[in-house]
Enzyme design. Structure first.
Site, short mmCIF file in Angstrom:
data_model
loop_
_atom_site.label_atom_id
_atom_site.label_comp_id
_atom_site.label_asym_id
_atom_site.label_seq_id
_atom_site.Cartn_x
_atom_site.Cartn_y
_atom_site.Cartn_z
N HIS A 231 0.81 -1.22 0.00
CA HIS A 231 0.00 0.00 0.00
C HIS A 231 0.84 1.27 0.00
O HIS A 231 0.29 2.37 -0.19
CB HIS A 231 -0.92 0.04 1.23
CG HIS A 231 -1.90 -1.07 1.31
ND1 HIS A 231 -2.79 -1.35 0.29
CD2 HIS A 231 -2.14 -1.99 2.29
CE1 HIS A 231 -3.53 -2.39 0.64
NE2 HIS A 231 -3.15 -2.80 1.84
N HIS B 69 -6.43 -7.48 0.82
CA HIS B 69 -6.61 -6.06 0.48
C HIS B 69 -5.95 -5.76 -0.86
O HIS B 69 -4.86 -6.26 -1.15
CB HIS B 69 -6.01 -5.18 1.58
CG HIS B 69 -6.61 -5.42 2.93
ND1 HIS B 69 -6.18 -6.44 3.76
CD2 HIS B 69 -7.61 -4.79 3.60
CE1 HIS B 69 -6.89 -6.43 4.88
NE2 HIS B 69 -7.77 -5.45 4.81
N ASP C 192 -3.98 -12.67 5.41
CA ASP C 192 -5.29 -12.19 5.83
C ASP C 192 -6.42 -12.74 4.95
O ASP C 192 -7.60 -12.54 5.27
CB ASP C 192 -5.34 -10.65 5.87
CG ASP C 192 -4.72 -9.99 4.68
OD1 ASP C 192 -4.35 -10.68 3.71
OD2 ASP C 192 -4.60 -8.75 4.69
#
Length: 377
Positions: A138, A176, A257
């Site tokens: 990110h 994500h 995750d």
């Protein structure tokens, strides 16, 4: 489905920072992560001096090859002084709960980048390089984002391109969306980007019709995403793309995750499904870098990345762990996971039971949309 495993000799990239606490109390990344993987691998006899490589921290000049030099200097000087000026906090987004300032943050983040640069160099020498402390996908050119201060996958890809690699496939399996990596290579035809991530999950980007400038493929999946659905998307989208672009190098971010039991995701994969996916996507590549990523359940994370290292090195994953390995898992704790939610299997095994299920209509439609958008229907 092509399940050919990599035949490349594998090396484990890890630094001393993996064993140091970071992020401060109460942060989702304050749990043991790579340190627990190292402890588990050592308990199993899976690490030695011949298979480990310690990276150096990337220099400010190296970091500034992608990141804004003013941002690099702001993080360095703030770490040195132990405080963040309001102007720098607002401009560069660190010194917040999400991206906190903690002692050693600059060296830690710079070493993650150094590890990915080293991993790419080792991959160019014909090895599969495993760098679980990497995967900070990110990070933005001029700011921290999503617990990521720098963007080490970007540096791995850049090093591969500098090494005369003409085609890189980046596959992101984190829950994500890998927004920072996608945006870093929007105009780079030598880099193809694929992200399988949870729909309606932070950072709320990566819609199926987001193809960047034509080199990205995004597959936002529904909550409860299972092993059968992952295999379906690999058959229908990921492996055909790999075959289409014929990458000379592959970089994978394998966040844990996406596993069942992670407190910051609604996905429901088994670690075996992730291991299979990594092996498949790097199986025909002569150059491979495997990075970590997100993951906020220390038990599922430690078991997944340890087992992935076992797969990369051709080891037999034991049905039951020896006492020394079980003690490592029993010593873990996490404020985000209630005691009654700790699965007994997380304390005794590496390998999850597979989590098959129906391939739902949303996933089938997602594959169809992806094929049409990329001209392969």
């Amino acid at each position: 489905m092509d399940r050919s495993p990599t035949r490349l000799p594998a090396l484990f990239v890890a630094s001393e920072f993996c064993r140091r606490p970071g992020f401060g109390n109460g942060h989702p990344l304050s749990i043991p992560r790579v340190s627990a993987v190292l402890d588990l691998c050592e308990a199993l006899g899976w690490l030695d001096a011949h298979t480990c490589r310690a990276p150096a921290a990337a220099s400010s000049a190296e970091l500034s090859a992608f990141h804004d030099p003013s941002y690099v200097e702001a993080l360095r000087s703030s770490d040195a002084s132990g405080s963040v000026a309001r102007e720098l906090r607002e401009r560069h987004r660190f010194g917040t709960f999400e991206n906190p300032l903690f002692p050693g943050v600059f060296a830690r983040a710079a070493t993650a980048v150094g590890g990915s640069i080293l991993a790419a160099q080792l991959a160019l020498e014909g090895r599969a390089a495993f760098h679980p402390a990497g995967g900070t996908h990110h990070g933005r050119r001029d700011r921290a984002s999503g617990f990521c201060f720098f963007n080490d996958p970007v540096f791995a890809i850049r090093r591969l391109l500098e090494g005369s690699v003409e085609r890189v496939l980046y596959v992101d399996l984190d829950a994500h969306h890998g927004d920072g990596v996608q945006d870093a290579f929007l105009d780079e035809p030598r880099v193809r980007f694929v992200s399988i991530h949870e729909r309606d999950r932070w950072p709320y980007t990566g819609a199926v019709d987001d193809v960047g400038h034509g080199y990205a493929r995004n597959l936002p999946v529904p909550a409860g995403f299972n092993d059968s659905e992952l295999a379906f998307l690999f058959d229908e989208v990921v492996l055909p793309l790999r075959d289409e672009c014929r990458p000379e190098a592959v970089v994978v971010t394998c966040g844990t995750d996406a596993l069942a039991g992670d407190p910051l995701s609604g996905m429901a994969l088994s670690n075996v499904a992730l291991w299979d996916s990594v092996e498949q996507v790097i199986g025909l590549a002569g150059t491979a870098v495997v990075l970590g990523g997100g993951g906020y359940n220390p038990w599922t994370l430690a078991r997944c990345w340890t087992g992935l290292w076992g797969r990369l090195t051709g080891r037999q994953v034991p049905m039951e762990l020896p006492r020394e390995a079980r003690l490592v898992l029993r010593a873990l704790s996490c404020d985000l996971v209630e005691d009654e939610d700790v699965d007994p299997a997380w304390l005794a095994t590496l390998e999850d039971a597979r989590r098959p299920g129906a391939v739902r209509s949303q996933v089938r439609e997602l594959a169809s949309q992806g094929r049409v958008l990329h001209g392969v229907a």
